[in-house]
Design a protein around this motif. Structure first.
Motif, short mmCIF file in Angstrom:
data_model
loop_
_atom_site.label_atom_id
_atom_site.label_comp_id
_atom_site.label_asym_id
_atom_site.label_seq_id
_atom_site.Cartn_x
_atom_site.Cartn_y
_atom_site.Cartn_z
N UNK A 18 0.88 -1.17 0.00
CA UNK A 18 0.00 0.00 0.00
C UNK A 18 0.91 1.21 0.00
N UNK A 19 0.34 2.37 -0.28
CA UNK A 19 1.16 3.56 -0.41
C UNK A 19 1.74 3.59 -1.82
N UNK A 20 2.97 4.01 -1.93
CA UNK A 20 3.65 4.07 -3.23
C UNK A 20 4.90 3.21 -3.19
N UNK A 70 -6.23 -7.98 -10.77
CA UNK A 70 -7.67 -8.15 -10.58
C UNK A 70 -8.08 -8.70 -9.24
N UNK A 71 -7.12 -9.07 -8.40
CA UNK A 71 -7.42 -9.61 -7.07
C UNK A 71 -7.60 -8.43 -6.11
N UNK A 72 -8.59 -8.54 -5.24
CA UNK A 72 -8.76 -7.53 -4.19
C UNK A 72 -8.46 -8.16 -2.84
N UNK A 73 -7.98 -7.34 -1.94
CA UNK A 73 -7.64 -7.76 -0.59
C UNK A 73 -8.49 -6.95 0.38
N UNK A 74 -9.04 -7.61 1.38
CA UNK A 74 -9.85 -6.92 2.38
C UNK A 74 -9.00 -5.93 3.15
N UNK A 75 -9.57 -4.76 3.39
CA UNK A 75 -8.84 -3.72 4.12
C UNK A 75 -8.52 -4.15 5.55
N UNK A 76 -9.44 -4.86 6.17
CA UNK A 76 -9.21 -5.41 7.50
C UNK A 76 -9.86 -6.77 7.56
N UNK A 77 -9.50 -7.55 8.55
CA UNK A 77 -10.02 -8.90 8.67
C UNK A 77 -11.54 -8.84 8.76
N UNK A 82 -12.01 -2.78 0.23
CA UNK A 82 -10.81 -3.28 -0.44
C UNK A 82 -9.59 -2.44 -0.07
N UNK A 83 -8.48 -3.11 0.08
CA UNK A 83 -7.20 -2.47 0.33
C UNK A 83 -6.68 -1.93 -1.01
N UNK A 84 -6.19 -0.70 -1.03
CA UNK A 84 -5.65 -0.09 -2.25
C UNK A 84 -4.17 -0.48 -2.34
N UNK A 85 -3.85 -1.39 -3.25
CA UNK A 85 -2.48 -1.91 -3.34
C UNK A 85 -1.82 -1.56 -4.66
N UNK A 86 -0.50 -1.59 -4.63
CA UNK A 86 0.35 -1.48 -5.82
C UNK A 86 1.05 -2.83 -5.95
#
Length: 138
Positions: A18-20, A70-77, A82-86
């Motif tokens: 996350x972040x840059x 295309x996969x999303x990750x939950x922001x928290x359990x 969705x968690x914003x990822x790079x």
């Protein structure tokens, strides 16, 4: 952490942040499964500035075809957010500290702590999902 839990150190592959890329905030970690597919196994706590600097100089943006496109990750359990990822090239190994609490899917339940980068270890040397001496299988 309660008195009954123990933390282990182990390695995992960095697959996203996350972040840059120049200021990562947390790492999304993975291991290869028996079919050589990358499986997300956990994420770190927010990185302190010093830890972020240890990581950022080695991160490279993912090439097209990253296994997590295309996969999303939950922001928290348990969250639907969705968690914003790079996505990053999954060629870096991190040593992490993990407690022994894992969910039914084999993912560490609690955030992991980055101990150090393992530039001396290749991704092929990281235990596969479900293997290794630590209680956490992922």
């Amino acid at each position: 952490m309660d008195q009954g839990q123990t933390a282990d150190t182990t390695e995992a592959i960095i697959g996203a942040v996350t972040g840059t890329l120049t200021r990562p905030q947390l790492l999304v970690l993975n291991r290869h499964d028996q079919d050589d597919q990358l499986r997300a196994v956990g994420r770190t706590v927010l990185l302190r500035p010093q830890a972020a600097r240890l990581v950022d100089e080695h991160l490279t943006a993912a090439d097209p075809g990253h296994p997590w496109e295309g996969v999303t990750f939950a922001a928290t359990w348990g969250s639907r957010d969705a968690l914003d990822v790079r996505l990053v090239r999954p060629d870096l190994v991190a040593e992490i500290s993990a407690d022994r609490s894992i969910d039914r899917g084999g993912v560490w339940r609690h955030p992991l702590r980055l101990k150090r980068m393992r530039l001396d270890v290749g991704v092929e040397d990281v235990f596969r999902f479900g293997q290794g001496p630590t209680a956490a299988i992922g």
